[in-house]
Scaffold this motif. Structure first.
Motif, PDB file in Angstrom:
ATOM      1  N   LEU A  50      11.272 -20.274  22.577  1.00 43.49           N
ATOM      2  CA  LEU A  50      10.984 -19.712  23.625  1.00 43.49           C
ATOM      3  C   LEU A  50      10.249 -20.684  24.629  1.00 43.49           C
ATOM      4  O   LEU A  50       9.320 -21.644  23.937  1.00 43.49           O
ATOM      5  CB  LEU A  50      10.207 -18.329  23.843  1.00 43.49           C
ATOM      6  CG  LEU A  50      10.823 -17.176  23.014  1.00 43.49           C
ATOM      7  CD1 LEU A  50       9.866 -15.870  22.807  1.00 43.49           C
ATOM      8  CD2 LEU A  50      12.041 -16.674  23.706  1.00 43.49           C
ATOM      9  N   GLY A  51      10.336 -20.730  26.037  1.00 41.05           N
ATOM     10  CA  GLY A  51       9.151 -21.381  26.799  1.00 41.05           C
ATOM     11  C   GLY A  51       7.979 -20.295  27.100  1.00 41.05           C
ATOM     12  O   GLY A  51       8.117 -19.389  27.508  1.00 41.05           O
ATOM     13  N   ALA A  52       6.803 -20.935  27.381  1.00 39.43           N
ATOM     14  CA  ALA A  52       5.801 -20.237  27.743  1.00 39.43           C
ATOM     15  C   ALA A  52       5.394 -20.461  29.143  1.00 39.43           C
ATOM     16  O   ALA A  52       4.375 -19.844  29.552  1.00 39.43           O
ATOM     17  CB  ALA A  52       4.401 -20.429  26.773  1.00 39.43           C
ATOM     18  N   GLU A  53       6.068 -21.293  29.829  1.00 39.57           N
ATOM     19  CA  GLU A  53       5.768 -21.574  31.326  1.00 39.57           C
ATOM     20  C   GLU A  53       4.240 -22.065  31.563  1.00 39.57           C
ATOM     21  O   GLU A  53       3.498 -21.264  32.351  1.00 39.57           O
ATOM     22  CB  GLU A  53       6.202 -20.535  32.127  1.00 39.57           C
ATOM     23  CG  GLU A  53       7.575 -20.399  32.554  1.00 39.57           C
ATOM     24  CD  GLU A  53       8.121 -19.121  32.466  1.00 39.57           C
ATOM     25  OE1 GLU A  53       7.585 -18.251  33.289  1.00 39.57           O
ATOM     26  OE2 GLU A  53       9.126 -18.478  31.852  1.00 39.57           O
ATOM     27  N   ASN A  54       3.774 -22.604  30.466  1.00 38.30           N
ATOM     28  CA  ASN A  54       2.345 -23.126  30.695  1.00 38.30           C
ATOM     29  C   ASN A  54       1.267 -22.054  30.596  1.00 38.30           C
ATOM     30  O   ASN A  54       0.240 -22.126  31.267  1.00 38.30           O
ATOM     31  CB  ASN A  54       2.136 -24.078  31.894  1.00 38.30           C
ATOM     32  CG  ASN A  54       2.895 -25.271  31.344  1.00 38.30           C
ATOM     33  OD1 ASN A  54       2.810 -25.964  30.616  1.00 38.30           O
ATOM     34  ND2 ASN A  54       3.543 -25.842  32.573  1.00 38.30           N
ATOM     35  N   ASP A  55       1.758 -20.908  30.225  1.00 33.14           N
ATOM     36  CA  ASP A  55       0.708 -19.680  30.260  1.00 33.14           C
ATOM     37  C   ASP A  55       0.329 -19.167  28.943  1.00 33.14           C
ATOM     38  O   ASP A  55       1.067 -18.683  28.033  1.00 33.14           O
ATOM     39  CB  ASP A  55       1.345 -18.531  30.973  1.00 33.14           C
ATOM     40  CG  ASP A  55       0.760 -17.160  31.135  1.00 33.14           C
ATOM     41  OD1 ASP A  55      -0.332 -17.308  30.413  1.00 33.14           O
ATOM     42  OD2 ASP A  55       1.185 -16.240  31.654  1.00 33.14           O
ATOM     43  N   VAL A  56      -0.799 -19.574  28.455  1.00 38.14           N
ATOM     44  CA  VAL A  56      -1.468 -19.463  27.232  1.00 38.14           C
ATOM     45  C   VAL A  56      -1.051 -17.910  26.886  1.00 38.14           C
ATOM     46  O   VAL A  56      -1.041 -17.478  25.824  1.00 38.14           O
ATOM     47  CB  VAL A  56      -2.687 -19.944  26.891  1.00 38.14           C
ATOM     48  CG1 VAL A  56      -3.770 -19.285  27.816  1.00 38.14           C
ATOM     49  CG2 VAL A  56      -3.019 -20.172  25.253  1.00 38.14           C
ATOM     50  N   SER A  57      -1.532 -17.207  27.674  1.00 35.45           N
ATOM     51  CA  SER A  57      -1.499 -15.649  27.370  1.00 35.45           C
ATOM     52  C   SER A  57      -0.097 -15.244  26.997  1.00 35.45           C
ATOM     53  O   SER A  57       0.172 -14.249  26.148  1.00 35.45           O
ATOM     54  CB  SER A  57      -1.995 -14.841  28.586  1.00 35.45           C
ATOM     55  OG  SER A  57      -2.036 -13.593  28.371  1.00 35.45           O
TER      56      SER A  57
END
Lengths: 336, 464
Positions: free
Chosen positions: A214-221
């Motif tokens: 999965l990709g987190a789209e630069n969102d650590v949350s």
């Protein structure tokens, strides 16, 4: 309200004025000794093509006599190339980028980018899965698996294309699966992580494991949520490429408590008490040093002004900048 | 038939009514439950007891399942090795299993509690092993194959508690996941609902998350010192984070209400200012070093098995429901949104009401930021990017009209849950993030279209 507006504008102007003055001093900084390389600006390109373009364009406005640009990855480097082409200065400025993605390599072959320290995402993906499989089979694995960067120039021979998502192999192992490995990366739109994905998938299938990537789209949350969902899904191991080295710690600790081994790739987990079995990644500082040396070779005896297009808040990228500066500083000190 | 009809009438009127989205939520839950039915492994002490019983009964009857070559007869008193994970459930499992086996005077030759390399070392130490007893989740672990390959002469059985089929989606752990994952967005959505009911919008809430998280962590860092921060420090820091955002919200409110700047523009500007401020305070870095683990209590801790942030969220929703439905303020907010001119004529000051709702929105965003800082035990300027869109989506999916005057607080909660359930369910189904974006977007679209159809607005001749 009207009474407020005048002082407000005064304060704003004063603020802008001081900020601009400060950067003006920096921009007019010229080499004191012949051959020295002066870093006149560090602009954030967010690792993206459009932002890299803008950053380079702005830098050219302020400092028309730039000799070199170091961009921390290919997209922002290609953006800089675009800005230089537009200004008609591509032949006067040495661009060094990072990663050696297909588009970057093409630009190097065309002479638009001078050189790229290249990472080997294919190896990162494979070594990460190999480490996971070895660990699950009861073998002890190294806590640090370094994949050294190498310098890619016009003369470098292409040694076979690494696996890309366009030619995937077995997707699922079906009933015979040994289990599911959960992987999450910071930005799935970045081709670098796609190459990692393709190689992880291939290697996992070879050993009989399924993979979710999965990709987190630069969102650590968001990444934290993905790891929690992995745990509910009872994955056998987690491979994480943290969007934030410190903040991902709470999620890693949760995986530790659930007895699911965690491996990191590309970027480290640096939170106290968060246990990671093994880290697989490029030595980014070493790659930055390669870039610095390449810049010194390219500018030769003349030296000159250099602009760095960095990516604030992304540690792997800032490590490259550190390595780059280290070599440049050493070079300048030698000349003094 | 009529009896069933009677029974169905009530839920049907409920579904077609204001909370029609609740039906969508329910459908989604059923959908994901059906799709995620998988083998689940029993865990902890009860699994240990069950397995002990199985071993004891099995030894009386004879054959026990063997992983490679089918059932096989074991000696009356086999040498048993217990393997489990090194967490609470794993340790409980190993302990109850060992106790039960020893009570029956069976031989436990060794235990491996931990990661695969440790288990392998313990197995080597244990000497001859006849039977491996392990948790169901570990049955496929290749470490046992490694051992078998090295000891191909011996006959080893592997036994584990029988797994059962159950939807992964419908587990207590997953409900904790969904609720704590949505807590931040749901808390922000309270303030946003109020703002949208006044026909406004607040785009700066995502930046406020970052600002609040950074301010809170910075104060903890400053006040904590070397000894580490105590509870009072954490409370003061959190309150400060909320206060800063509340003030920022009030400032936006002033610009919107006193200078008549359209809220879209005013909050768009504030979004930039506040995020820049957050980056500046954090010096483009992540503040984490002096933030104690105890700070996680709010975001990751549990009380009575329920995540603390979820309890907080529910309390806030009840309070907001009371404010919106039982107090004068609530009435004034609806009135301001429905018809500001009429509200002004009847003695309400729409300006003051707007100021108040933006301040409340700032406060809830600040609180959301504190919760996120607590969940991540750190603060950085990047937190909460694009959250404003998720929050607005939750409010709109929950049935609040962007034109003001209409909306329900609990509708917003349902809207937030729909978003959370979709992203959680699709993660569990192993669907990639790109598919998730498409589905989430479509669901938002369907939700607002449904709302338009229900309210009859879709026939409006002038269009949307």
């Amino acid at each position: 309200m009207k009474k407020l507006i005048v002082p407000l504008i005064t304060v704003l102007t004063a603020f802008l004025f001081t900020a601009c003055n400060k950067s003006k001093d920096q921009a007019q900084n010229t080499p004191q000794v012949e051959g020295q390389i002066v870093i006149v600006a560090e602009l954030s390109g967010d690792g993206k093509r459009d932002k890299g373009f803008k950053a380079a364009e702005d830098a050219l406005q302020r400092v028309p006599d730039i000799k070199g640009i170091f961009a921390i990855n290919d997209p922002s480097g290609l953006g800089a190339v675009g800005a230089l082409e537009k200004a008609g200065k591509l032949d006067q400025v040495t661009v060094i980028a990072f990663d050696g993605m297909p588009a970057g390599k093409k630009a190097i072959k065309e002479g638009k980018i001078y050189a790229d320290p290249i990472q080997h995402p294919d190896k990162i993906g494979r070594e990460c899965i190999k480490a996971i499989v070895a660990y699950l089979s009861g073998k002890d694995v190294e806590p640090n698996i370094d994949i050294p960067a190498t310098l890619y120039t016009k003369d470098t021979e292409d040694s076979g294309e690494p696996l890309t998502p366009e030619n995937p192999t077995v997707a699922s192992t079906g009933e015979k699966s040994r289990g599911l490995i959960g992987a999450t990366c910071m930005d799935i739109a970045n081709p670098f992580f796609k190459v990692i994905e393709a190689n992880m998938r291939d290697e996992a299938a070879k050993h009989g494991y399924d993979l979710i990537y999965l990709g987190a789209e630069n969102d650590v949350s968001k990444q934290q949520k993905q790891i929690k969902d992995f745990l509910v899904k009872e994955v056998v191991a987690i491979a994480v490429n943290p969007t934030n080295s410190e903040a991902i710690g709470t999620a890693v600790k949760e995986a530790n408590n659930a007895n699911v081994p965690v491996f990191s790739f590309d970027v480290r987990v640096q939170a106290e008490g968060a246990k990671v079995v093994s880290h697989v990644g490029t030595d980014n500082a070493q790659g930055g040093e390669l870039a610095g040396q390449a810049m010194i070779d390219a500018l030769g005896a003349e030296g000159g002004k250099v602009v760095i297009i960095d990516y604030r808040g992304v540690e792997s990228c800032m490590e490259r900048v550190k390595g780059f500066k280290k070599v440049i500083d050493a070079h300048n000190a030698k000349l003094q | 038939m009529s009896a069933i009809g009677q029974l169905l009438r009530k839920p049907l009127t409920f579904v077609s009514g204001e909370y029609g989205m609740a039906a969508v939520l329910l459908l989604l839950a059923v959908f994901f439950s059906v799709l995620t039915i998988e083998e689940k492994s029993p865990e902890g002490a009860s699994a240990g007891r069950k397995l002990a019983k199985e071993i004891i009964n099995g030894l009386d009857k004879g054959p026990i399942n063997f992983p490679k070559e089918g059932p096989i007869n074991f000696p009356k008193n086999p040498r048993i090795f217990i393997a489990s994970g090194d967490n609470q459930a794993g340790r409980d499992f190993a302990k109850t299993l060992e106790d039960a086996l020893l009570k029956k005077e069976l031989t436990v030759v060794g235990k491996g509690i931990g990661g695969p390399p440790l288990i392998l070392r313990e197995m080597e130490k244990a000497g001859k092993i006849d039977l491996i007893a392990t948790a169901a989740s570990m049955k496929k672990l290749p470490v046992f194959d490694t051992y078998l390959e090295q000891h191909s002469d011996s006959l080893i059985g592997l036994i584990h508690p029988k797994s059962y089929r159950w939807p992964v989606f419908l587990t207590v752990d997953n409900f904790r996941n969904i609720t704590s994952q949505i807590a931040v967005i749901a808390i922000l959505a309270i303030g946003m609902t109020m703002v949208i009911i006044t026909a406004g919008i607040d785009l700066s809430v995502g930046s406020m998350i970052a600002l609040s998280a950074v301010v809170t962590c910075k104060i903890i860092e400053i006040m904590g010192g070397e000894a580490g921060a105590g509870v009072p420090t954490l409370v003061i820091a959190s309150v400060a984070g909320i206060a800063v955002c509340s003030l920022a919200g009030a400032f936006t409110g002033l610009v919107v209400s006193r200078l008549c700047v359209p809220p879209f523009i005013a909050t768009l500007a504030m979004m930039q200012v506040l995020r820049g401020g957050a980056f500046k305070i954090a010096k483009n870095d992540t503040i984490f070093e002096k933030v104690p683990a105890s700070f996680q209590w709010l975001g990751n801790g549990l009380s009575f098995g329920i995540p603390n942030c979820v309890i907080l969220m529910l309390i806030l929703y009840i309070a907001a429901h009371i404010i919106m439905n039982k107090t004068i303020l609530g009435r004034y907010i609806y009135a301001t949104g429905a018809n500001p001119e009429a509200a002004r004529m009847s003695g309400i000051s729409p300006r003051n009401i707007k100021l108040i709702v933006y301040a409340i929105c700032g406060a809830t965003a600040g609180l959301g930021g504190v919760v996120m800082a607590s969940q991540l035990q750190s603060g950085a300027g990047t937190y909460g990017e694009t959250y404003e869109l998720m929050v607005i989506a939750a409010v709109v999916v929950g049935g609040t009209s962007l034109f003001g005057g209409k909306g329900r607080i609990f509708g917003t909660l349902i809207g937030a849950f729909i978003i959370a359930v979709i992203s959680n369910g699709m993660n569990i189904l192993l669907l990639g993030s790109e598919t998730q974006m498409i589905v989430l977007g479509l669901v938002i679209l369907i939700a607002v279209i449904l709302e338009r159809i229900r309210s009859g607005e879709w026939r409006n001749p002038i269009g949307g």
